[in-house]
Design a protein around this motif. Structure first.
Motif: not given
Length: 213
Positions: A1-2, A38, A161-162, A165-166, A204-205
């Motif tokens: 996801m951007h 990814r 990170d993440n 979560w999109s 990023r995420d």
């Protein structure tokens, strides 16, 4: 996801430090041969990790979740000359792939690979950490965090990170979506925990930087 347009993401990457050649090779081979490429940190996030590590100049780094070792090598760029980086992953199929690139780097003797359950391995390391990167199974983020905080040197930094979560952290929570549920709790914990000061970056995420006070 951007979270920003792809064009703007490309612009930010183009106006950041170049991706080192070894990491470019690792990036290419990961996309050619490994499932779920990814998951790789990639150029921009990799340069952010490198910059943070260089600013901290850690003697001891812990990484939870190695994947193919891209972020590992980015973090290693800031290590002190006698520093060590312990990286933990439970996927033995990637062990030799990681080692190949670690051995090509100038930090080959400083990077220690550990294979297995991070919650079991971390207590056996018997050291304090200046920098920790959490990028593993989301359902254990809180468990990793609670185990790590007492092992941090004062002023040490935990990078997670993440954490966006999109974009699922903004959506209605589905009853069976445990990963998103834990991440929502984790983000709240980092915001409210008096042991750390935290900033969540929409890189990023989602990348959270938490400094132990």
């Amino acid at each position: 996801m951007h979270f920003i347009s792809e064009e703007l993401e490309n612009y930010t990457a183009q106006h950041s430090e170049n991706e080192p050649e070894l990491l470019a090779q690792l990036n290419r081979e990961t996309h050619q041969k490994i499932l779920q490429p990814r998951m790789l940190s990639g150029h921009l996030q990799g340069r952010v990790l490198s910059m943070l590590s260089k600013l901290i100049h850690p003697e001891s780094i812990l990484e939870i979740g190695t994947y193919t070792g891209y972020a590992t090598l980015c973090l290693a760029e800031g290590l002190k000359q006698n520093g060590t980086l312990d990286t933990i992953d439970n996927n033995e199929e990637l062990y030799d792939f990681q080692r190949k690139y670690f051995d090509k780097s100038e930090w080959a003797t400083q990077i220690n690979q550990h294979l297995g359950n991070a919650l079991e391995i971390i207590p056996t390391l018997n050291r304090k950490f200046d920098l920790v990167f959490i990028d593993a199974d989301k359902e254990n983020y809180i468990n990793y965090y609670e185990m790590i905080v007492p092992l941090m040197n004062r002023g040490g930094v935990i990078i997670s990170d993440n954490v966006l979560w999109s974009g699922k952290v903004l959506e209605e929570l589905k009853p069976n979506d445990k990963s998103t549920k834990v991440l929502l709790e984790y983000n709240r914990l980092l915001k409210e925990d008096p042991r750390v000061e935290t900033v969540l970056l929409p890189i990023r995420d989602g990348l959270t930087v938490s400094r132990v006070v």
